[in-house]
Design a protein around this motif. Sequence first.
Motif, PDB file in Angstrom:
ATOM      1  N   SER A  64       3.180   3.434  -8.059  1.00 46.48           N
ATOM      2  CA  SER A  64       4.488   2.836  -8.357  1.00 46.48           C
ATOM      3  C   SER A  64       5.495   3.940  -8.622  1.00 46.48           C
ATOM      4  O   SER A  64       5.122   5.087  -8.930  1.00 46.48           O
ATOM      5  N   GLN A  65       6.751   3.572  -8.550  1.00 43.13           N
ATOM      6  CA  GLN A  65       7.806   4.560  -8.785  1.00 43.13           C
ATOM      7  C   GLN A  65       7.728   5.067 -10.223  1.00 43.13           C
ATOM      8  O   GLN A  65       7.878   6.266 -10.477  1.00 43.13           O
ATOM      9  N   ALA A  66       7.478   4.160 -11.152  1.00 39.37           N
ATOM     10  CA  ALA A  66       7.417   4.571 -12.560  1.00 39.37           C
ATOM     11  C   ALA A  66       6.266   5.537 -12.796  1.00 39.37           C
ATOM     12  O   ALA A  66       6.415   6.542 -13.509  1.00 39.37           O
ATOM     13  N   GLU A  67       5.102   5.251 -12.176  1.00 39.01           N
ATOM     14  CA  GLU A  67       3.954   6.163 -12.349  1.00 39.01           C
ATOM     15  C   GLU A  67       4.247   7.529 -11.745  1.00 39.01           C
ATOM     16  O   GLU A  67       3.887   8.566 -12.324  1.00 39.01           O
ATOM     17  N   ALA A  68       4.892   7.533 -10.597  1.00 40.43           N
ATOM     18  CA  ALA A  68       5.216   8.812  -9.957  1.00 40.43           C
ATOM     19  C   ALA A  68       6.183   9.610 -10.822  1.00 40.43           C
ATOM     20  O   ALA A  68       6.030  10.827 -11.002  1.00 40.43           O
TER      21      ALA A  68
ATOM     22  N   ALA B  20      -0.496  16.439 -13.357  1.00 34.05           N
ATOM     23  CA  ALA B  20      -0.013  15.186 -12.762  1.00 34.05           C
ATOM     24  C   ALA B  20      -1.157  14.409 -12.130  1.00 34.05           C
ATOM     25  O   ALA B  20      -1.172  13.176 -12.165  1.00 34.05           O
ATOM     26  N   LEU B  21      -2.111  15.124 -11.558  1.00 38.57           N
ATOM     27  CA  LEU B  21      -3.194  14.451 -10.825  1.00 38.57           C
ATOM     28  C   LEU B  21      -4.034  13.555 -11.733  1.00 38.57           C
ATOM     29  O   LEU B  21      -4.655  12.602 -11.272  1.00 38.57           O
ATOM     30  N   GLY B  22      -4.057  13.889 -13.042  1.00 36.72           N
ATOM     31  CA  GLY B  22      -4.839  13.074 -13.956  1.00 36.72           C
ATOM     32  C   GLY B  22      -4.095  11.876 -14.517  1.00 36.72           C
ATOM     33  O   GLY B  22      -4.654  11.092 -15.282  1.00 36.72           O
ATOM     34  N   MET B  23      -2.855  11.711 -14.115  1.00 33.97           N
ATOM     35  CA  MET B  23      -2.041  10.638 -14.696  1.00 33.97           C
ATOM     36  C   MET B  23      -2.335   9.305 -13.986  1.00 33.97           C
ATOM     37  O   MET B  23      -2.745   9.284 -12.830  1.00 33.97           O
ATOM     38  N   PRO B  24      -2.078   8.199 -14.677  1.00 40.65           N
ATOM     39  CA  PRO B  24      -2.387   6.883 -14.107  1.00 40.65           C
ATOM     40  C   PRO B  24      -1.680   6.653 -12.773  1.00 40.65           C
ATOM     41  O   PRO B  24      -0.485   6.929 -12.643  1.00 40.65           O
ATOM     42  N   GLY B  25      -2.442   6.169 -11.818  1.00 44.74           N
ATOM     43  CA  GLY B  25      -1.869   5.752 -10.546  1.00 44.74           C
ATOM     44  C   GLY B  25      -1.566   6.855  -9.570  1.00 44.74           C
ATOM     45  O   GLY B  25      -1.124   6.591  -8.457  1.00 44.74           O
ATOM     46  N   VAL B  26      -1.778   8.112  -9.982  1.00 45.91           N
ATOM     47  CA  VAL B  26      -1.365   9.228  -9.121  1.00 45.91           C
ATOM     48  C   VAL B  26      -2.373   9.430  -7.996  1.00 45.91           C
ATOM     49  O   VAL B  26      -3.583   9.481  -8.229  1.00 45.91           O
ATOM     50  N   ALA B  27      -1.866   9.541  -6.781  1.00 44.96           N
ATOM     51  CA  ALA B  27      -2.723   9.717  -5.614  1.00 44.96           C
ATOM     52  C   ALA B  27      -2.760  11.166  -5.154  1.00 44.96           C
ATOM     53  O   ALA B  27      -3.774  11.627  -4.627  1.00 44.96           O
ATOM     54  N   ALA B  28      -1.676  11.884  -5.338  1.00 48.35           N
ATOM     55  CA  ALA B  28      -1.618  13.264  -4.847  1.00 48.35           C
ATOM     56  C   ALA B  28      -0.395  13.943  -5.445  1.00 48.35           C
ATOM     57  O   ALA B  28       0.535  13.275  -5.906  1.00 48.35           O
ATOM     58  N   ALA B  29      -0.445  15.255  -5.438  1.00 45.27           N
ATOM     59  CA  ALA B  29       0.714  16.042  -5.867  1.00 45.27           C
ATOM     60  C   ALA B  29       0.657  17.374  -5.146  1.00 45.27           C
ATOM     61  O   ALA B  29      -0.435  17.912  -4.919  1.00 45.27           O
ATOM     62  N   PHE B  30       1.817  17.883  -4.760  1.00 46.93           N
ATOM     63  CA  PHE B  30       1.847  19.093  -3.951  1.00 46.93           C
ATOM     64  C   PHE B  30       2.975  20.030  -4.383  1.00 46.93           C
ATOM     65  O   PHE B  30       4.077  19.582  -4.717  1.00 46.93           O
ATOM     66  N   SER B  31       2.663  21.318  -4.306  1.00 46.97           N
ATOM     67  CA  SER B  31       3.704  22.338  -4.475  1.00 46.97           C
ATOM     68  C   SER B  31       4.280  22.686  -3.106  1.00 46.97           C
ATOM     69  O   SER B  31       3.773  22.222  -2.073  1.00 46.97           O
TER      70      SER B  31
ATOM     71  N   GLY C 136       0.785  -1.237   0.000  1.00 47.31           N
ATOM     72  CA  GLY C 136       0.000   0.000   0.000  1.00 47.31           C
ATOM     73  C   GLY C 136       0.809   1.274   0.000  1.00 47.31           C
ATOM     74  O   GLY C 136       0.247   2.368   0.098  1.00 47.31           O
ATOM     75  N   ALA C 137       2.126   1.147  -0.102  1.00 48.87           N
ATOM     76  CA  ALA C 137       2.950   2.353  -0.039  1.00 48.87           C
ATOM     77  C   ALA C 137       2.787   3.193  -1.307  1.00 48.87           C
ATOM     78  O   ALA C 137       2.683   2.657  -2.415  1.00 48.87           O
ATOM     79  N   LEU C 138       2.769   4.495  -1.123  1.00 45.11           N
ATOM     80  CA  LEU C 138       2.821   5.419  -2.257  1.00 45.11           C
ATOM     81  C   LEU C 138       4.278   5.766  -2.538  1.00 45.11           C
ATOM     82  O   LEU C 138       5.067   5.937  -1.605  1.00 45.11           O
ATOM     83  N   HIS C 139       4.592   5.851  -3.803  1.00 43.61           N
ATOM     84  CA  HIS C 139       5.953   6.208  -4.204  1.00 43.61           C
ATOM     85  C   HIS C 139       6.011   7.701  -4.510  1.00 43.61           C
ATOM     86  O   HIS C 139       5.150   8.218  -5.211  1.00 43.61           O
ATOM     87  N   MET C 140       7.029   8.339  -3.994  1.00 45.76           N
ATOM     88  CA  MET C 140       7.173   9.783  -4.194  1.00 45.76           C
ATOM     89  C   MET C 140       8.199  10.058  -5.292  1.00 45.76           C
ATOM     90  O   MET C 140       9.264   9.437  -5.321  1.00 45.76           O
ATOM     91  N   ALA C 141       7.842  10.953  -6.176  1.00 48.28           N
ATOM     92  CA  ALA C 141       8.824  11.497  -7.118  1.00 48.28           C
ATOM     93  C   ALA C 141       8.932  12.985  -6.847  1.00 48.28           C
ATOM     94  O   ALA C 141       7.936  13.635  -6.489  1.00 48.28           O
ATOM     95  N   VAL C 142      10.120  13.519  -6.991  1.00 46.73           N
ATOM     96  CA  VAL C 142      10.360  14.932  -6.688  1.00 46.73           C
ATOM     97  C   VAL C 142      10.593  15.689  -7.993  1.00 46.73           C
ATOM     98  O   VAL C 142      11.422  15.284  -8.819  1.00 46.73           O
ATOM     99  N   VAL C 143       9.836  16.765  -8.169  1.00 45.69           N
ATOM    100  CA  VAL C 143      10.055  17.653  -9.313  1.00 45.69           C
ATOM    101  C   VAL C 143      11.131  18.649  -8.890  1.00 45.69           C
ATOM    102  O   VAL C 143      11.001  19.309  -7.857  1.00 45.69           O
ATOM    103  N   ARG C 144      12.192  18.724  -9.671  1.00 48.10           N
ATOM    104  CA  ARG C 144      13.348  19.521  -9.258  1.00 48.10           C
ATOM    105  C   ARG C 144      13.611  20.668 -10.232  1.00 48.10           C
ATOM    106  O   ARG C 144      13.370  20.538 -11.431  1.00 48.10           O
ATOM    107  N   SER C 145      14.120  21.734  -9.689  1.00 46.38           N
ATOM    108  CA  SER C 145      14.402  22.912 -10.523  1.00 46.38           C
ATOM    109  C   SER C 145      15.485  22.608 -11.553  1.00 46.38           C
ATOM    110  O   SER C 145      16.546  22.095 -11.201  1.00 46.38           O
ATOM    111  N   PRO C 146      15.217  22.938 -12.818  1.00 43.23           N
ATOM    112  CA  PRO C 146      16.280  22.810 -13.826  1.00 43.23           C
ATOM    113  C   PRO C 146      17.171  24.056 -13.868  1.00 43.23           C
ATOM    114  O   PRO C 146      18.128  24.092 -14.635  1.00 43.23           O
TER     115      PRO C 146
END
Lengths: 799, 157
Positions: free
Chosen positions: A126-130, A66-77, A42-52
Amino acid sequence: MSATMTEDTPAKGVVGTRMLRREDPALLSGEARYVHDLVVPGALHMAVVRSPYAHARVTSVDVSGALGMPGVAAAFSGADLAGEWGSAMPCAWPVTADMQSPPHFPVALNEACYVGDAVAVVLAGSQAEAQDAAGAVAVVYEELPAAVDLEDAASDRVLAHSDLSSNRAYTWELTPDADAVTRAFDAAAVTVKERYVQQRLIPAAMEPRGVCVVPQPFGGEYLVYSATQIPHILRTMLGITAGVPEERIRVVAPSVGGGFGSKLDVYAEELLCLVLSRRLRKPVRWSEERSEAAQATIHGRGQVQEIELAADTDGRVQAVRVRLLADMGAYMQLVTPGVPLLGAFLYHGVYDVAAYSFTCTGVFTNKTPTDAYRGAGRPEATYAIERAMDALARKVGTDPAEVRRRNFIGADKFPYASAAGLLFDSGNYEGALDAALELVDYEGLREEQARRRGQGASKLLGVGLSSYVEMCGLAPSRVLASLNYVAGGWEAATVRMLPTGKVQVVTGATPHGQGHVTSWSMIIADKLGVSPEDVEVLHSDTAVSPLGLDTYGSRSLAVGGTAIALAADRLIDKARLLAAHRLEVAPEDLELSSGQFSVRGSPSSAMALGALAFEAFTAHDLPQGMEPNLEASATYDPTNFTFPFGTHVAVVEVDAETGKVDLVRYSAVDDCGNQINPLIVDGQVHGGIVQGVAQALFEEAVYDDDGNLLTTTFTDYLVPAASEVPSFSLGRTVTPSPSNPLGVKGIGEAGTIASTPAVVNAVVDALSHLGVVDIAMPVTPERVWRSIGAAAPGTGGGR
Amino acid sequence: MQVTVTVNGTTGSHDVETRMLLVHYLREVRGLTGTNVGCDTTSCGACTVLLNGESVKSCTMLAAQADGEEITTIEGMAAPDGTLHPIQEAFREHHGLQCGFCTPGMVMAIASFLKEHPDPTEAEVREGLEGNLCRCTGYHNIVQAALAVARAGELVS
């Protein structure tokens, strides 16, 4: 194979023997579990959006894509999470009262200050979805000018943070007697002034970081798995920063795949997994990728050093003056500003110098934050003084070995009060130099060098020395207080004997490859007369080992091992009283040998510790007032640092046509005081040497002018492979430390501290007859080739 | 897609995403987490396994490419009773590991290397291992372990 110069520490039992590691079978069979191996349903995988961008205003963050993408549970700024924090991220070492430290939050709010600074997070099944969804977060940046080059940043031409008035975070000075320094330089017959650049390094532990936070079944409690060196410090800091009561956090560091200081930190991702698991009431995990690690995990080194020596005509050094610029990167991480201070006292090295001055200015840049990396401040100091001593030798026309010999602190001067204010515990620097020169056949090498030069050989031979001393065993709490560090330097241990005579050791030291279980078992085996296999070591879990200050700064044996030995002594004291009671003799009439108390002069009257443990467990017949069980605890606060030392000798072949450098031989004589397990000491030295060689010859975190990190993979960042280094011949001298009852010093960082200047000195030595006096690190073939051309046009090297 | 792979002597058929890498198949589908992932550019060798007896970096091939093949991972090296493989034993004997993260890949790489070079020189061992990075040991004791196995001539292929 290693040659050992002196006999291993004489051992009655197992201490001092090359006992094989107890940790190995689990690691060799694939049974060991690193954070990434843990299965948490049941773990959610986190991906971090990083400044380029190295520096940018974050104008808007839109996570809806991002919220509309497959498997996504949440996204935050960053703004979405602003209410989660109890405080900004911690810096535990504000080195001066007026140090500047811009607030640092796990996700940037308005301004991104380095490439890799987090601006949003996405959670998915999953990590890939995140990771897929992270690409759908829309961030609008307004690019700002970036402060990239350290010296340019120090000029404040461009500010690294828009809310700072200067990039200069602090200036820290150590000049006990300014007049003495001035007098020494005024009177000096010979002076040396050198400038060295400590390039940034990427620690590159083989296991990238990983975090998994599991909310516990009773509500409001969190189990934090992290690939960390510091579960205890992390628990406290997570509590403060995330606003979770400390006792509700349990931190477990499972098998940890190396750290080298890079896992001695409190990272954004650890905090994010914690607050997101609180917010979403689900387990949240994050696994760092290698290219992400290059930007999101701290860097090491990053200094510009100016060192001056004042000497007489014989090359005897009277004064050392040092000025540093130290690259903090974009933010202060856990001990970022203090790293240069760990070297601040050591720029005179192993030499008896009367006058001393050190100044360091910490500077913000728009780059990944720096922090402790194997040696932390001491490799930088050793590099500067050992390179400068070679420069001095050239200036006074003396062999590098001889100029060192003339300046050593004599073996009869210990304990030695240094001009910088330390008390060096024990040492015999000339002894280590002599042993190293013999081990490597120094005279023979010099003859071979002359022969090749005489023949005009294209493969030039170079020999480089590095005589080092370091301060480790961090650290006396009172000294840390004087340096403005916010915590202490003690370590805690509990030793208990179980009813069956087996032993549990609970330690606050936190291994990640060092072999603690083996070493602690050996200490206990000799103390209590049990087999090492009968000792269980509990560590790296704040629920079973609530007290501790963890593993860094070559402290585990000198501080943590001492705590274990003291706890065992207290356990023995209690067992003695019980044995005296049962044998009906006075406690002082008992002697302990191989785990058995016997009555002096009447050896048939005896009781084994194992039997006493059972008696203490049943508690049927204890002396009046004695509590049940054989258990004792100790918290050891060292009275001084320890000061390992030695001499390393590097031998290189330099191809004058191509500039290619081959490290062909390497000999090291180290003195870490008494050794618990010389097999483990050898391993620490080997690995340490290669990490220092890597700085000398291969590694650099390269940034372009815009602050983009160009070396984010192992194809760009050259961690050396087996084919790039030789085998090593090791020797050892043994000068016990008087500062702790085990007489130990520490060996985790010595190899790295010693080897970098030895290798660069060797390359310069190979080319010295051509007029080459310095080559910047890493000493790449191109740099060698260009320096040959610049020093001696027409000799084959290019410009 | 369906793949049938024999891993450590046990054959299994599973439906996997076409993009799934062999290393993820081994770790996530087969539950064999001894094979580690240390980089994302096929540089570090932590994920090395044997494909029909030859070393491959399992992050460099797809699970689909292993369809019908035999894979050996670190979990398949020791005897069923737990007796370590001679290479594993040599690593222990020579202190060829510290944190252990690169170790499974190193052991597999050496198994493959020694099969092709039963009597290598030290330089050959070092060249043969250049695709496997270790940050702890400085390689000295890893090389000693590999040479000791070769000298003993007891390698079980």
